[in-house]
Motif scaffolding. Structure first.
Motif, mmCIF file in Angstrom:
data_model
loop_
_atom_site.group_PDB
_atom_site.id
_atom_site.type_symbol
_atom_site.label_atom_id
_atom_site.label_comp_id
_atom_site.label_asym_id
_atom_site.label_seq_id
_atom_site.Cartn_x
_atom_site.Cartn_y
_atom_site.Cartn_z
ATOM 1 N N VAL B 192 -11.457 78.891 73.833
ATOM 2 C CA VAL B 192 -11.132 77.678 73.512
ATOM 3 C C VAL B 192 -9.920 77.306 74.782
ATOM 4 C CG1 VAL B 192 -9.952 75.926 71.931
ATOM 5 C CG2 VAL B 192 -11.414 78.043 71.137
ATOM 6 N N ASP B 193 -9.124 78.335 75.039
ATOM 7 C CA ASP B 193 -8.412 77.929 76.029
ATOM 8 C C ASP B 193 -8.828 77.446 77.448
ATOM 9 O OD1 ASP B 193 -5.784 80.639 75.564
ATOM 10 O OD2 ASP B 193 -5.720 78.488 74.615
ATOM 11 N N PHE B 194 -10.037 78.190 77.727
ATOM 12 C CA PHE B 194 -10.768 78.109 79.013
ATOM 13 C C PHE B 194 -11.437 76.385 78.956
ATOM 14 C CE2 PHE B 194 -13.420 78.642 82.406
ATOM 15 C CZ PHE B 194 -14.604 77.950 82.002
ATOM 16 N N LEU B 195 -11.848 76.259 77.590
ATOM 17 C CA LEU B 195 -12.542 74.911 77.380
ATOM 18 C C LEU B 195 -11.477 73.902 77.566
ATOM 19 C CD1 LEU B 195 -15.134 75.639 74.545
ATOM 20 C CD2 LEU B 195 -15.431 75.406 76.950
ATOM 21 N N ALA B 196 -10.164 74.192 76.864
ATOM 22 C CA ALA B 196 -9.286 72.918 76.904
ATOM 23 C C ALA B 196 -8.840 72.720 78.241
ATOM 24 C CB ALA B 196 -8.211 73.697 75.899
ATOM 25 N N GLU B 197 -8.831 73.786 78.982
ATOM 26 C CA GLU B 197 -8.210 73.577 80.503
ATOM 27 C C GLU B 197 -9.200 72.599 81.303
ATOM 28 O OE1 GLU B 197 -8.437 76.679 83.870
ATOM 29 O OE2 GLU B 197 -7.547 77.546 81.953
ATOM 30 N N ARG B 198 -10.548 72.718 80.796
ATOM 31 C CA ARG B 198 -11.597 71.869 81.484
ATOM 32 C C ARG B 198 -11.815 70.475 80.641
ATOM 33 N NH1 ARG B 198 -15.765 74.867 84.934
ATOM 34 N NH2 ARG B 198 -14.306 76.476 85.887
ATOM 35 N N ARG B 199 -10.963 70.323 79.508
ATOM 36 C CA ARG B 199 -10.957 69.199 78.981
ATOM 37 C C ARG B 199 -12.414 69.030 78.073
ATOM 38 N NH1 ARG B 199 -6.708 66.421 80.073
ATOM 39 N NH2 ARG B 199 -7.024 64.602 79.108
ATOM 40 N N LEU B 200 -12.969 70.255 77.837
ATOM 41 C CA LEU B 200 -14.187 70.186 77.065
ATOM 42 C C LEU B 200 -14.099 70.365 75.534
ATOM 43 C CD1 LEU B 200 -16.041 72.309 79.628
ATOM 44 C CD2 LEU B 200 -16.577 69.867 79.235
ATOM 45 N N ALA B 201 -12.718 70.762 75.034
ATOM 46 C CA ALA B 201 -12.843 70.904 73.611
ATOM 47 C C ALA B 201 -11.355 70.616 73.217
ATOM 48 C CB ALA B 201 -12.900 72.289 73.243
#
Lengths: 709, 201, 289
Positions: B192-201
């Motif tokens: 989720v951190d990874f996704l958040a970084e890319r503004r995907l979650a």
């Protein structure tokens, strides 16, 4: 005497008149076709040999022993009994006529009668076959399904009539004393014996009746022949003479228009690309259609037909033939006015699309055209050398390049080929991934600044798209690399210098893209000075060795199984580990049937201790396609059952531990099939699918405890 | 009537541009006397994509040949397109909306803002237009591509020939992050951190 | 520190020299009580390259207002959340100010060495040369009105043979919903009946181009990866460390997806709860770029 002469000649005149008109009509239709490629009329020697072996020696027919023997009997009967026709006409003029020199020899009389009996036996066999294999009983799986059965029975009946009227005449001839053969004609003597009690006058009458009936039936048969599929008796020798030699398999021909190769960079105004209408076929193509005997051997082998698809090579050829005949009035009309004056039905035939949905009046339905896997089983079996695959691809060429109508799923593959040089669009840099992690360095061209392949490199290893990008196929590439390294064979790869050979584009009909890829590869290969090339993919093998010469690329191409088999035979590779495996081998169409490489993979398997090879029922030239050919690997299979699953079931029927093949596409298809069967609980968990080279590698590796991949 | 179709710079014709050409051709087919002109700006290999678009059925093309223009510089491209389109004269401008090409997703709006007229934006469909037939490809070889050159220091172009941006493309996965951890919760947090970084979650 | 400027009261807000101002266009969900999460995110980004100046606009005259403020403050960047409405404003502003425009940005920072702002997107990083840049920032996907169709979805969550059952697919479907995307499946999974046919992705079918492709139990044959080539970010979960898809993914997890997916759902729910308006949250101070 005079009466019978007049009647005989009158019958002859009528029959010849009717037959000639028909033959002239057929000839005019044949003239509508385009000129052929120039090779058709060359190599007279091999063509003559083909006629000798396939017509006189009935080579292809005898592949099916029972039907073939019966047909050989009837065929030779027709030839030998030509003598009796000569005798019959002679007897119209002179009652005791005999053929000069040999006409009273015992052996000739015996031979004639022998073949009368042989023909009658042949007819019994044919009838039995037609009854046992009737479409009524067997439905689609009968090779006669779709053939004109009534006409076929009529032909058999007429041949029967020829035989019994002949015996009647000859028997009566013996009894009236005019028979040329004193001894030897055993069947005629039996007939004479039967007729004898009727008395001399009756026999005298019967002799006249017999000769007229006999000649009449033969003449009637002649008229029937030129108006039915039995025309093959005259056309087959020509069709065989002008067919592609050694066979219409392997390479596909480039696009020809009006007998000249089309230059895609500078096309002529009137160049016709592929076949968009029946008159676009060459005269040889039209001859193909006319020669079809409706025997259905092609249909019986076709993987598409056998899995429920609408494609049958026989029905395809028959459909084109019927359309050519039906459209003839339209095509032969010499002006628009004449065309407008044609009856409605004939004009409508002229407007039918060659390829289009049958519901809209199309002659060949697109589902039929696109179901073909170009396996060539039809061409292999055809006794009269019809070139089904060539016609299908020519029709595809028109659909793809002129109409842009083809299964949209293949668009993705074409775009990837155009943009990235491989069908999956991974790009050339990904072509080196497979070699990582091998226990030695694979030599890559250009790594050390080479400008041409070094002297010490014996083989250029053409890895191919599947071999470098597909996970299963990469294992094969690695095995082959390890084996060559083990045997001390120096090889080199082109790496990102390779681009797709273009096989799939060509089979799809996208000849322009194929030629671009081919020319690019030939340029690369010639620049680096490639001489000997080893490939693992059967499609690359076919294209590089048989089709690249069309573009100036002439190399000594060898399939990896051929090379490995040779290395084993020479002792360079020593399989030592006993594998204790039940194995079966699937002949890839493009290696086996198209290129006649059957033994080397078997030799390799045979050399490995503990490998027990069981052949599948359909093997070698009769191998059943895996379903990936003809660019179908990139299309969805939505009709009927899956070809790959059908073949998988056949393989599993031999109860193997290992299913082997020698082409990455076959391996992909069989692996999918086995995985599906495992999921359905119809295959044992331990069954695996690999390339033949992996089997060899496992037997050679010194430490049997090597981890499995 | 003239329709100008803006083609993004590049050697390969993008899917959205192909759909834009098709859109323009659909309009042209319904009326008489419509000319569909392609317009692109960039280095010499743009000609390949123009030929592909001409094979789809466009009538002619204009190529503004200039190696200095970055294919991702929406601002400069919009200015060049607007200037040339105005010069050529048009009744309608059509532009493909590409989600894939960095920074060019607002190209239709930028050109519209400059021209002060609406620009029709066409998105790529999942099934791109049909492969052109061979006769169309052969015919396209004869169609006219006229080349223009931007003057080195055009008055009124302002600071145009300084590129507005420099773009570095990151290749697909140089840094695949593989996470093996027996604790699913920890893995989920990292994901989720990874996704958040890319503004995907 | 954050400066809020309401143009209607512009006369009460004389232009003050600010160090490195960065304009931030406020989200329309802002009200007088609290800022919308989207706005907070923009402010966070803005702080990385300068001093945020929040601009609330009336959308009818939005472009004009932003342009006016920009001419007064000469910001080095103007951050706008990407949306259909805002995109028109972004374009107008960029054209009128002749400022570089960078779209669909996920992160920005200031590069001291180059003395430039660098904007990061999925597959590229852009250095900005002009004095001002208009930067449209990707909006986090919130609740979509209805499940998008596979060919158009921005987010696809797909499963393959490794999912093992139809029940496993319902778990994937929940993840798809949580991320605002749609369910996908490999051809194998479709044939096994675990997912409907229209969810199947493979080369013979249409290519998909989502922003995010999350694959669970998909080994990743070359045919499948050809079909997802257009995906901008690939995440893969598989129990086999050698699965080819892990080499293609931007982020991969080796593990049991039947345990990881529920954990993922929990974590997503927890973060969604934490970021709803009204809840206190500290946006972490960004590290120096």
């Amino acid at each position: 005497m005079l009466v019978r002469l007049i009647i005989g000649l009158a019958m002859t005149a009528v029959a010849f008149g009717l037959a000639s008109r028909r033959i002239l009509h057929l000839y005019r239709i044949g003239r509508l076709g385009q000129p052929t490629d120039p090779e058709r009329t060359k190599a007279a020697g091999s063509r003559a040999w083909a006629v000798l072996s396939e017509v006189l020696a009935q080579r292809k027919l005898l592949k099916w022993t029972v039907a073939g023997a019966a047909h050989a009997a009837v065929f030779w009967g027709f030839l030998i009994l030509g003598a009796t026709i000569l005798e019959g006409y002679g007897a119209l003029f002179q009652r005791d006529f005999h053929i000069p020199l040999i006409g009273t020899d015992t052996w000739l009389g015996f031979l004639e009668d022998l073949f009368v009996v042989a023909v009658l036996c042949g007819l019994v066999v044919f009838s039995a076959l037609r009854i046992r294999q009737s479409p009524e009983r067997l439905g689609r799986s009968s090779r006669f399904s779709g053939s004109h059965l009534g006409a076929a029975w009529l032909v058999l009946f007429m041949i029967f009539n020829v035989m019994w009227t002949l015996l009647l005449y000859r028997g009566a001839q013996i009894n009236t004393g005019y028979f040329p053969y004193a001894h030897g004609a055993f069947a005629s003597e039996i007939a004479a014996h039967v007729l004898h009690p009727l008395g001399h006058t009756a026999n005298d009458v019967l002799e006249t009746v017999g000769i007229l009936a006999s000649l009449g039936v033969v003449l009637g048969f002649l008229v029937l022949v030129v108006n039915s599929k039995h025309l093959h008796i005259f056309l087959a020798p020509f069709n065989i003479a002008f067919s592609r030699r050694p066979r219409a398999l392997g390479a596909l021909l480039p696009v020809y228009s009006a007998g000249k190769e089309v230059d895609f960079e500078d096309p002529g105004e009137d160049d016709r690309i592929g076949r968009g209408a029946i008159e676009d076929f060459t005269w040889k193509g039209l001859l193909d259609f006319a020669t079809c005997t409706e025997c259905g051997r092609c249909q019986s082998q076709c993987p598409a037909w056998n899995t429920g698809k609408p494609l049958s090579p026989k029905l395809l050829i028959m459909g084109l033939r019927d359309h050519a005949l039906a459209k003839a009035p339209y095509l032969l009309a010499d002006s628009d006015d004449a065309r407008a004056a044609l009856p409605e039905a004939e004009r409508a035939e002229g407007e039918r699309a060659l390829v289009g949905p049958v519901a809209d009046g199309g002659v060949i339905d697109p589902d039929v055209l696109w179901s073909c896997v170009t396996c060539g089983a039809c061409v292999e079996q055809c006794p009269v050398d019809i070139e089904h695959v060539d016609h299908i691809v020519d029709m595809r060429r028109y659909q793809v390049m002129i109409e842009s109508e083809f299964p949209h799923e293949a668009q993705g593959m074409l775009r990837n080929l155009e943009r990235k040089g491989d069908p999956w669009g991974r790009g050339s840099k990904a072509r080196l991934e497979w070699a990582r992690g091998l226990p030695f360095d694979v030599r890559v061209f250009g790594e050390n600044g080479e400008e041409s392949i070094p002297e010490d490199v014996e083989y250029l290893f053409w890895v191919g798209c599947a071999g470098s990008l597909d996970d299963n196929a990469k294992r094969t590439s690695r095995s082959v690399a390890e084996l060559l390294h083990e045997a001390g064979v120096e090889f080199m790869i082109l790496g990102s210098g390779e681009t797709c050979t273009g096989d799939a584009a060509r089979r799809l009909g996208q000849e322009l893209l194929f030629q671009e890829l081919a020319k690019q590869n030939v340029e690369t290969l010639n620049e680096v000075g490639a001489r000997k090339i080893v490939v693992t993919c059967a499609h690359c093998f076919n294209t590089l060795s048989n089709e690249y010469p069309q573009f100036g690329g002439n190399y000594e191409v060898v399939h990896h199984t051929e090379l490995l088999a040779r290395l084993v035979a020479e002792g360079e590779l020593r399989p030592v580990n006993d594998l204790n495996l039940a194995v079966t081998y699937h002949d890839p169409c493009y290696l086996g049937r198209h290129n006649r490489v059957f033994s080397p993979p078997r030799e390799i398997l045979g050399s490995v201790p503990g490998v027990r090879l069981t052949e599948m029922p359909r093997n070698k030239e009769r191998s059943f396609c895996c379903g990936a050919g003809g660019a179908r690997m990139w299309m969805e299979e939505t009709i009927g059952s899956r070809i790959n699953e059908t073949r998988t079931d056949e393989a599993l029927g031999t109860e193997p531990d290992l299913v082997t093949a020698a082409c990455p596409y076959c391996i992909v298809m069989l692996t999918d099939g086995v995985a599906t069967r495992k999921q359905q609980g119809r295959a044992a968990e331990n069954v695996r699918v690999t390339d033949v080279s992996e089997v060899l590698l496992r037997s050679i590796r010194k430490a049997p405890g090597d981890a499995d991949e | 009537m003239r329709i100008i179709v803006l083609v993004k710079p590049g050697a390969e014709l993008g899917d959205s541009d192909a759909c834009a050409v098709e859109h323009a051709l659909n309009i042209a087919r319904r009326r008489m006397d419509v000319q569909v002109t392609l317009l692109t700006a960039g280095s010499a290999d743009c000609v390949r994509s123009l030929r592909s678009a001409l094979a789809l059925g466009a009538d002619d093309a204009v190529h503004v040949a200039d190696d200095r223009i970055s294919p991702y510089d929406a601002l400069t491209l919009s200015r060049v397109y607007a200037d040339v389109a105005t010069d050529l004269g048009f009744d309608l401008v059509v532009c493909g909306r590409s989600a894939d090409t960095p920074n060019l997703s607002l190209l239709p709006e930028l050109v519209a803002a400059r021209l002060a007229t609406p620009v029709t934006a066409v998105s790529a469909r999942s099934v791109p237009p049909r492969h052109p037939s061979f006769p169309a490809i052969a015919e396209a070889r004869q169609k006219l591509i006229s080349t223009r050159i931007l003057p080195s220091n055009a008055a009124g172009a302002g600071a145009a020939f300084e590129p507005a941006i420099t773009v570095r493309i990151r290749s697909s996965c140089p840094n695949t992050i593989i996470y093996s951890d027996p604790d699913p919760h920890a893995a989920a947090v990292r994901l989720v951190d990874f996704l958040a970084e890319r503004r995907l979650a | 520190m954050c400066r809020v400027c309401r143009p209607r009261a512009a006369d009460m807000c004389p232009p003050m020299p600010l160090v490195d101002p960065v304009l931030v266009l406020a989200d329309e969900a802002d009200d007088d009580v609290a800022l919308a999460p989207a706005t907070c995110e923009l402010l966070t980004l803005a702080r990385r390259v300068g001093t945020p100046v929040l601009v609330h606009c009336d959308h009818c005259r939005g472009a004009e207002e932003v342009i006016g403020i920009a001419r007064d403050h000469l910001p080095r960047a103007i951050l706008i959340t990407s949306s259909a409405m805002n995109d028109r404003i972004s374009a107008q502003v960029a054209v009128r100010l002749e400022s570089a425009i960078v779209t669909d940005v996920t992160d920005i920072y200031f590069d001291r060495g180059l003395d430039r702002i660098v904007a990061i997107s999925d597959r590229s990083s852009t250095e900005i040369h002009t004095h001002t840049a208009v930067i449209t920032v990707r909006s986090r996907i919130h609740e979509p009105k209805r499940e998008p169709l596979l060919p158009e979805a921005d987010v696809v969550v797909a499963g393959g043979r490794g999912v093992g059952s139809a029940e496993g697919f319902s778990l994937l479907a929940q993840v798809a919903r949580a991320l605002g995307g749609c369910l996908g499946a490999t051809r194998t999974a479709g044939e096994l009946g675990w997912a409907p046919r229209h969810a199947c992705i493979n080369l013979p079918g249409a290519q998909i181009r989502p922003r995010l492709y999350l694959a669970g139990g998909v080994s990743g044959s070359v045919r499948h990866s050809a079909a997802i080539r257009g995906a901008r970010t690939v995440v893969a979960i598989d129990s086999d460390p050698n699965a080819p898809i892990l080499r293609e993914a931007d982020f991969g997890i080796v593990g049991d997806l039947h345990r990881i997916l529920p954990a993922l759902l929990d974590e997503l729910a927890a973060r969604a709860a934490a970021s709803t308006p009204g809840s206190t949250s500290t946006t972490p101070e960004p590290a120096e770029a």
